[in-house]
Design a protein around this motif. Structure first.
Motif, PDB file in Angstrom:
ATOM      1  N   GLU A 193       0.949   8.801  -6.142  1.00 37.72           N
ATOM      2  CA  GLU A 193       0.960  10.721  -6.015  1.00 37.72           C
ATOM      3  C   GLU A 193       2.139  10.987  -5.579  1.00 37.72           C
ATOM      4  OE1 GLU A 193      -0.877  11.812  -3.280  1.00 37.72           O
ATOM      5  OE2 GLU A 193      -3.117  10.385  -3.277  1.00 37.72           O
ATOM      6  N   LEU A 194       2.851  10.620  -6.046  1.00 40.12           N
ATOM      7  CA  LEU A 194       4.840  10.885  -5.853  1.00 40.12           C
ATOM      8  C   LEU A 194       5.783  10.670  -6.618  1.00 40.12           C
ATOM      9  CD1 LEU A 194       5.775  10.874  -2.179  1.00 40.12           C
ATOM     10  CD2 LEU A 194       4.451  12.381  -3.206  1.00 40.12           C
ATOM     11  N   GLU A 195       5.227  10.139  -8.515  1.00 37.51           N
ATOM     12  CA  GLU A 195       5.948   9.692  -9.352  1.00 37.51           C
ATOM     13  C   GLU A 195       5.793  10.906 -10.023  1.00 37.51           C
ATOM     14  OE1 GLU A 195       6.920   7.024 -11.219  1.00 37.51           O
ATOM     15  OE2 GLU A 195       6.507   6.394  -9.577  1.00 37.51           O
ATOM     16  N   SER A 196       5.575  12.046 -10.332  1.00 39.45           N
ATOM     17  CA  SER A 196       5.912  12.888 -10.837  1.00 39.45           C
ATOM     18  C   SER A 196       6.723  14.403 -10.150  1.00 39.45           C
ATOM     19  CB  SER A 196       4.534  13.934 -11.384  1.00 39.45           C
ATOM     20  OG  SER A 196       3.637  14.172 -10.345  1.00 39.45           O
ATOM     21  N   VAL A 197       7.236  13.551  -8.737  1.00 41.90           N
ATOM     22  CA  VAL A 197       7.688  14.431  -8.373  1.00 41.90           C
ATOM     23  C   VAL A 197       8.954  14.285  -8.507  1.00 41.90           C
ATOM     24  CG1 VAL A 197       8.854  15.072  -6.051  1.00 41.90           C
ATOM     25  CG2 VAL A 197       6.366  14.792  -6.416  1.00 41.90           C
ATOM     26  N   LYS A 198       9.391  15.777  -8.859  1.00 42.83           N
ATOM     27  CA  LYS A 198      10.805  16.157  -9.803  1.00 42.83           C
ATOM     28  C   LYS A 198      12.080  16.134  -8.643  1.00 42.83           C
ATOM     29  CE  LYS A 198       9.051  15.580 -13.380  1.00 42.83           C
ATOM     30  NZ  LYS A 198       8.940  14.789 -14.295  1.00 42.83           N
ATOM     31  N   VAL A 199      11.348  16.801  -7.101  1.00 41.95           N
ATOM     32  CA  VAL A 199      12.432  16.281  -5.930  1.00 41.95           C
ATOM     33  C   VAL A 199      12.985  15.352  -5.260  1.00 41.95           C
ATOM     34  CG1 VAL A 199      12.572  19.173  -5.894  1.00 41.95           C
ATOM     35  CG2 VAL A 199      10.249  17.682  -4.974  1.00 41.95           C
ATOM     36  N   PRO A 200      13.379  14.912  -4.664  1.00 47.00           N
ATOM     37  CA  PRO A 200      14.274  13.932  -3.256  1.00 47.00           C
ATOM     38  C   PRO A 200      13.222  13.644  -2.822  1.00 47.00           C
ATOM     39  CG  PRO A 200      16.567  15.530  -3.395  1.00 47.00           C
ATOM     40  CD  PRO A 200      14.877  16.098  -4.262  1.00 47.00           C
ATOM     41  N   HIS A 240       1.412  -1.495  -0.240  1.00 50.34           N
ATOM     42  CA  HIS A 240      -0.429   0.000   0.197  1.00 50.34           C
ATOM     43  C   HIS A 240       0.878   1.339  -0.306  1.00 50.34           C
ATOM     44  CE1 HIS A 240      -2.090   3.553   2.575  1.00 50.34           C
ATOM     45  NE2 HIS A 240      -2.928   2.661   0.969  1.00 50.34           N
ATOM     46  N   LYS A 241       2.188   1.402   1.129  1.00 49.86           N
ATOM     47  CA  LYS A 241       2.932   2.447   0.729  1.00 49.86           C
ATOM     48  C   LYS A 241       3.123   2.451  -0.357  1.00 49.86           C
ATOM     49  CE  LYS A 241       1.516   2.710   4.802  1.00 49.86           C
ATOM     50  NZ  LYS A 241       0.056   1.199   4.848  1.00 49.86           N
ATOM     51  N   ILE A 242       4.057   1.293  -0.847  1.00 49.76           N
ATOM     52  CA  ILE A 242       4.853   1.519  -2.865  1.00 49.76           C
ATOM     53  C   ILE A 242       4.389   2.169  -3.458  1.00 49.76           C
ATOM     54  CG2 ILE A 242       6.029   0.217  -3.696  1.00 49.76           C
ATOM     55  CD1 ILE A 242       6.619  -1.567  -1.583  1.00 49.76           C
ATOM     56  N   ASP A 243       2.510   1.656  -3.683  1.00 48.39           N
ATOM     57  CA  ASP A 243       1.361   2.297  -4.470  1.00 48.39           C
ATOM     58  C   ASP A 243       0.932   3.479  -4.105  1.00 48.39           C
ATOM     59  OD1 ASP A 243       1.412  -0.377  -5.434  1.00 48.39           O
ATOM     60  OD2 ASP A 243      -0.815  -1.097  -4.376  1.00 48.39           O
ATOM     61  N   PHE A 244       1.808   4.020  -2.832  1.00 48.00           N
ATOM     62  CA  PHE A 244       1.057   5.750  -2.892  1.00 48.00           C
ATOM     63  C   PHE A 244       2.341   6.611  -3.284  1.00 48.00           C
ATOM     64  CE2 PHE A 244       1.897   9.228  -0.899  1.00 48.00           C
ATOM     65  CZ  PHE A 244       0.402   9.687  -1.089  1.00 48.00           C
ATOM     66  N   VAL A 245       2.981   5.732  -3.633  1.00 48.54           N
ATOM     67  CA  VAL A 245       4.675   6.542  -3.414  1.00 48.54           C
ATOM     68  C   VAL A 245       4.600   6.575  -5.343  1.00 48.54           C
ATOM     69  CG1 VAL A 245       7.070   6.502  -4.787  1.00 48.54           C
ATOM     70  CG2 VAL A 245       6.605   6.009  -2.137  1.00 48.54           C
ATOM     71  N   ARG A 246       4.037   5.756  -5.619  1.00 47.27           N
ATOM     72  CA  ARG A 246       3.591   5.388  -7.525  1.00 47.27           C
ATOM     73  C   ARG A 246       2.654   6.456  -7.753  1.00 47.27           C
ATOM     74  NH1 ARG A 246       4.999  -1.033  -7.551  1.00 47.27           N
ATOM     75  NH2 ARG A 246       7.050  -0.711  -7.512  1.00 47.27           N
ATOM     76  N   CYS A 288      11.815   1.797  -4.388  1.00 43.48           N
ATOM     77  CA  CYS A 288      11.670   2.915  -5.266  1.00 43.48           C
ATOM     78  C   CYS A 288      12.853   3.818  -4.671  1.00 43.48           C
ATOM     79  CB  CYS A 288      10.766   3.796  -4.035  1.00 43.48           C
ATOM     80  SG  CYS A 288       9.118   3.127  -4.175  1.00 43.48           S
ATOM     81  N   SER A 289      14.348   2.630  -4.263  1.00 45.61           N
ATOM     82  CA  SER A 289      15.685   3.551  -4.902  1.00 45.61           C
ATOM     83  C   SER A 289      15.904   4.930  -5.743  1.00 45.61           C
ATOM     84  CB  SER A 289      16.425   2.334  -4.622  1.00 45.61           C
ATOM     85  OG  SER A 289      16.402   2.073  -6.080  1.00 45.61           O
ATOM     86  N   ASP A 290      15.719   4.676  -6.918  1.00 50.37           N
ATOM     87  CA  ASP A 290      15.680   6.387  -7.412  1.00 50.37           C
ATOM     88  C   ASP A 290      14.852   7.165  -7.694  1.00 50.37           C
ATOM     89  OD1 ASP A 290      12.959   4.925  -8.171  1.00 50.37           O
ATOM     90  OD2 ASP A 290      12.695   5.634  -9.780  1.00 50.37           O
ATOM     91  N   LYS A 291      13.992   7.012  -6.390  1.00 44.99           N
ATOM     92  CA  LYS A 291      13.758   8.464  -5.696  1.00 44.99           C
ATOM     93  C   LYS A 291      13.946   8.610  -4.400  1.00 44.99           C
ATOM     94  CE  LYS A 291       9.481   9.520  -7.529  1.00 44.99           C
ATOM     95  NZ  LYS A 291       9.594  10.597  -8.845  1.00 44.99           N
ATOM     96  N   VAL A 292      14.302   7.612  -3.568  1.00 40.41           N
ATOM     97  CA  VAL A 292      14.504   7.487  -2.219  1.00 40.41           C
ATOM     98  C   VAL A 292      15.999   7.974  -1.582  1.00 40.41           C
ATOM     99  CG1 VAL A 292      13.849   6.729  -0.074  1.00 40.41           C
ATOM    100  CG2 VAL A 292      12.300   6.222  -1.690  1.00 40.41           C
ATOM    101  N   VAL A 293      15.926   8.926  -1.035  1.00 40.32           N
ATOM    102  CA  VAL A 293      17.300   9.276  -1.209  1.00 40.32           C
ATOM    103  C   VAL A 293      18.102   9.348   0.526  1.00 40.32           C
ATOM    104  CG1 VAL A 293      17.552  11.088  -2.743  1.00 40.32           C
ATOM    105  CG2 VAL A 293      16.633  12.011  -0.564  1.00 40.32           C
ATOM    106  N   TYR A 294      16.531   8.622   1.490  1.00 36.03           N
ATOM    107  CA  TYR A 294      17.071   9.401   2.921  1.00 36.03           C
ATOM    108  C   TYR A 294      15.962   8.416   3.241  1.00 36.03           C
ATOM    109  CZ  TYR A 294      20.122  10.239   6.991  1.00 36.03           C
ATOM    110  OH  TYR A 294      21.107  10.674   8.216  1.00 36.03           O
TER     111      TYR A 294
END
Length: 367
Positions: free
Chosen positions: A158-165, A150-156, A185-191
């Protein structure tokens, strides 16, 4: 004559009128004029200081914004969201709660975190499925793996288009979930920052063993949930009084309200215990040390001094297995349920903000 030099004017009794002072009387007038000019300058500087203080106060009020609450369907499942959107965010913070995954518990923490990050981040907290004030899913039970998905789906979603880290901040079992999110989601998560992390079972904890036995039994879980749900017959003021005089003696109004609005729901308690049952199965194994070593620069954990969910022997094991990781111990007297007090929420928010700022400073220096 001497008396006339001291006063700007004298009264002549016989004439009953004023006589002008001698020329020497102009000296006090010059001094008075100089004094007035100095006073005006001091008043001007004081007014500027007051104006600057008021401007700073207004700026702080702008930075410390209240959270907004909304409902969102994530993969078709109704989800409680709390968020603070920045006008021009330089990064996003996605917060993953523990279990119970009731996001209103974290209101003070989220608001303080936004403030300590100087208003530069958009902050979103996503609740666990069906840990809600209303039974949106008609009594359905959701496993630990379903909560992760569910949390991974949320990133994909609602946050897929987010350009910032994106920075993940998590509490308790949410820390384990955040590791799985980093994996996918290692390509989008920095920390990732885990507060009082629950990463593996504590075989030394009798309390944890009892909770595990309760959650493992469907009959006992249903009975416990029913008994808690019977408290709904109490008016809200009576329920708050009961909580504040038992488990929540030091809790904030926010925590008392969240307890009364969410945990008195049968469907919520059933899902809390079902999630516990399935997460205990998953956490019977050791953490994935190899994955943590590969991502040690992206990870930070904060442990408590007396926390059976994240005991210090796990802290020591992580330090041994992943020596390059950022790991610390909170020694301010807060508890695993830090979000239930204003002091705990503010301390955690300030500590997390410092970790995040240090991480971005390090990333900037590498460029």
């Amino acid at each position: 004559m001497t008396f006339g030099l001291l006063l700007p004017w004298v009264v002549t009794p016989s004439l009953n009128r004023c006589s002008l002072p001698p020329i020497a009387g102009s000296i006090p007038r010059l001094a008075y004029s100089k004094f007035s000019y100095s006073s005006r300058r001091r008043r001007y500087r004081l007014n500027r200081v007051i104006e600057d203080m008021e401007s700073e106060k207004e700026l702080m009020n702008e930075v410390k914004r209240p959270v907004d609450f909304r409902l969102s369907r994530v993969s078709g499942l109704m989800t409680e969201i709390m968020e603070i959107q920045a006008e021009n965010p330089t990064f996003y913070v996605l917060f993953i709660p523990g279990n119970p995954g009731v996001v209103p518990y974290y209101k003070e923490f989220l608001e303080s975190l936004h403030e300590f990050l100087d208003g530069n981040a958009s902050i979103i907290a996503i609740g666990q499925i069906s840990h809600t004030s209303k039974d949106w899913e008609s009594g359905r039970l959701f496993s630990f793996q379903e909560q992760i998905d569910h949390k991974i789906d949320f990133v994909r979603q609602e946050l897929e288009s987010v350009k910032v880290p994106i920075v993940l901040v998590a509490h308790s079992i949410g820390s384990y979930i955040s590791l799985e999110m980093l994996r996918k989601c290692s390509d989008k998560v920095v920390y990732c920052v885990g507060l009082y992390p629950f990463l593996t079972l504590n075989q030394q904890s009798r309390k944890q063993s009892l909770i595990g036995k309760l959650a493992a039994s469907s009959i006992m879980s249903a009975t416990a949930s029913f008994l808690v749900a019977t408290l709904r017959i109490l008016p809200i003021w009576a329920a708050r009084w009961l909580v504040s005089n038992t488990i929540g003696a030091s809790w904030s109004d926010t925590a008392l309200q969240a307890t009364c609005s969410h945990l008195r729901q049968y469907h919520t308690m059933r899902n809390v215990l079902f999630m516990t049952k399935t997460e205990f199965r998953e956490l019977a194994a050791e953490p994935d040390w190899e994955f943590m070593r590969e991502n040690e620069s992206k990870l930070a954990f904060v442990f408590g001094t007396d926390d059976h969910w994240g005991p210090l022997h796990i802290f020591e094991e992580i330090s041994k297995q992943v020596p390059g990781i950022s790991i610390s111990i909170e020694r301010e007297g807060h508890t695993h349920g830090f979000c239930c007090t204003v002091a705990g929420s503010e301390w955690a928010a300030q500590h997390v903000a410092t970790l995040i700022k240090n991480r971005f400073s390090h990333l900037q220096s590498e460029k």
